[in-house]
Design an enzyme around this catalytic site. Structure first.
Site, PDB file in Angstrom:
ATOM      1  N   LEU A  34       0.811  -1.219   0.000  1.00  0.00           N
ATOM      2  CA  LEU A  34       0.000   0.000   0.000  1.00  0.00           C
ATOM      3  C   LEU A  34       0.846   1.272   0.000  1.00  0.00           C
ATOM      4  O   LEU A  34       1.878   1.352   0.654  1.00  0.00           O
ATOM      5  CB  LEU A  34      -0.904  -0.002   1.229  1.00  0.00           C
ATOM      6  CG  LEU A  34      -1.827  -1.233   1.359  1.00  0.00           C
ATOM      7  CD1 LEU A  34      -2.673  -1.125   2.612  1.00  0.00           C
ATOM      8  CD2 LEU A  34      -2.695  -1.405   0.126  1.00  0.00           C
ATOM      9  N   HIS A  73      -3.539   4.265  -2.168  1.00  0.00           N
ATOM     10  CA  HIS A  73      -4.497   3.353  -1.532  1.00  0.00           C
ATOM     11  C   HIS A  73      -5.104   3.998  -0.291  1.00  0.00           C
ATOM     12  O   HIS A  73      -6.297   3.858  -0.029  1.00  0.00           O
ATOM     13  CB  HIS A  73      -3.805   2.067  -1.066  1.00  0.00           C
ATOM     14  CG  HIS A  73      -3.270   1.212  -2.164  1.00  0.00           C
ATOM     15  ND1 HIS A  73      -1.926   1.059  -2.409  1.00  0.00           N
ATOM     16  CD2 HIS A  73      -3.908   0.441  -3.088  1.00  0.00           C
ATOM     17  CE1 HIS A  73      -1.757   0.229  -3.415  1.00  0.00           C
ATOM     18  NE2 HIS A  73      -2.925  -0.152  -3.854  1.00  0.00           N
TER      19      HIS A  73
END
Ligand code: PAF
Length: 288
Positions: free
Chosen positions: A33, A37
């Site tokens: 991530l 995100h």
């Protein structure tokens, strides 16, 4: 934040959420991530009381020579980031949980495939012919596991977002699909898990993609060149900067078909290779 590994655990957790009449927001991810995100989590929190994030590197959306095995798995760090961002549930199933037949038939673990015709055909679908069927099938499965009220997808994957919107419309899936704006590095490069494969010098070079999209957008908005001329010049500019062009297409933003003279809502979609790393980006515009 709860971390659940199986579909049964997820559903027990969500039964309690539903009993409390809380709306459920869902952000599907493949992990590794970054800030892009995390902005999806913020967007989901605007719409829902409980935010579920899945972390699942989906084998069926990778082609035979793509980076499924090498795709970075950074589960611990991902969970720390999600906890700090205020996610409520992390759902991290195994491949066998999502595809019970995977060990026996890895090339075809599902007999059922969700295929969104036309929208999946060109752009990324042209160079990755099985990719979107893998995405729509896994997203449909995840939707059935989580049964959220809303789900958030990034506009960086413009074609993916359009396909998912069409899938829920065509299959009467009762989930609102929310698009979240592209998050960029300070030099303008769209954030992507694959940026981690780039050296610092390559990350600078990658900025040429966003700059060329910006150039193309301004040519069109100011009616300086026609669609074909913009595409040809943009490809030349990208190649001159050492970016090998996979595609650079000007399309109707709704149908994703080649843009025609009277189209007003336009998207410019592009993918380039920098060494072995494939980067995508896009820009939308309205023509009057
Ligand atoms: O955009 C992604 O990360 C993936 O395509 C998704 C939506 C999580 C499906 O595996």
């Amino acid at each position: 934040m709860k971390i659940v590994r199986t579909i049964a655990e997820l559903q027990a957790e969500l039964a309690a959420t539903r009993r409390d009449n809380k709306t459920i927001g869902f952000v599907p991810t493949m992990g590794n991530l970054h800030q892009g995100h995390l902005s999806l989590i913020d967007k989901a929190k605007e719409h829902a009381a409980c935010v579920v994030v899945s972390i699942f590197v989906n084998p069926t959306q990778f082609g035979p020579n793509e980076d499924f095995d090498a795709y970075p798995r950074t589960f611990e760090q991902d969970c720390d980031k999600l906890n700090a961002q205020g996610a409520d549930i992390v759902f991290a199933p195994t491949v066998d949980d999502v595809y019970p037949d995977y060990q026996n038939t890895p090339a075809r673990p599902n007999l059922t495939t969700v295929h969104v015709a036309e929208l999946s055909q060109d752009h990324c679908g042209g160079s990755r012919p099985t990719h979107f069927d893998g995405v729509t099938t896994v997203v449909c499965k995840l939707f059935n596991m989580v049964r959220p009220d809303i789900a958030v997808f990034g506009q960086k994957d413009f074609q993916q977002l359009a396909i998912i919107k069409r899938m829920v419309k065509d299959l009467n899936i009762p989930i609102d699909i929310v698009g979240a704006p592209i998050v960029r590095e300070p030099n303008g490069v769209a954030m992507s898990s694959r940026n981690g494969y780039l050296t610092e010098a390559e990350l600078e070079q990658a900025a040429g993609l966003q700059q060329t999209l910006q150039w193309a957008k301004s040519q069109l908005e100011n009616h300086l060149l026609n669609f074909d001329q913009v595409e040809q010049s943009a490809i030349q500019r990208l190649e001159e900067q050492g970016l090998r062009v996979d595609y650079f297409n000007i399309a109707n933003a709704e149908t994703l078909q080649v843009a025609e003279k009277n189209d007003t809502d336009i998207v410019i979609l592009a993918a380039v290779f920098l060494g072995k790393v494939r980067l995508i980006d896009n820009m939308t515009l309205s023509l009057s």
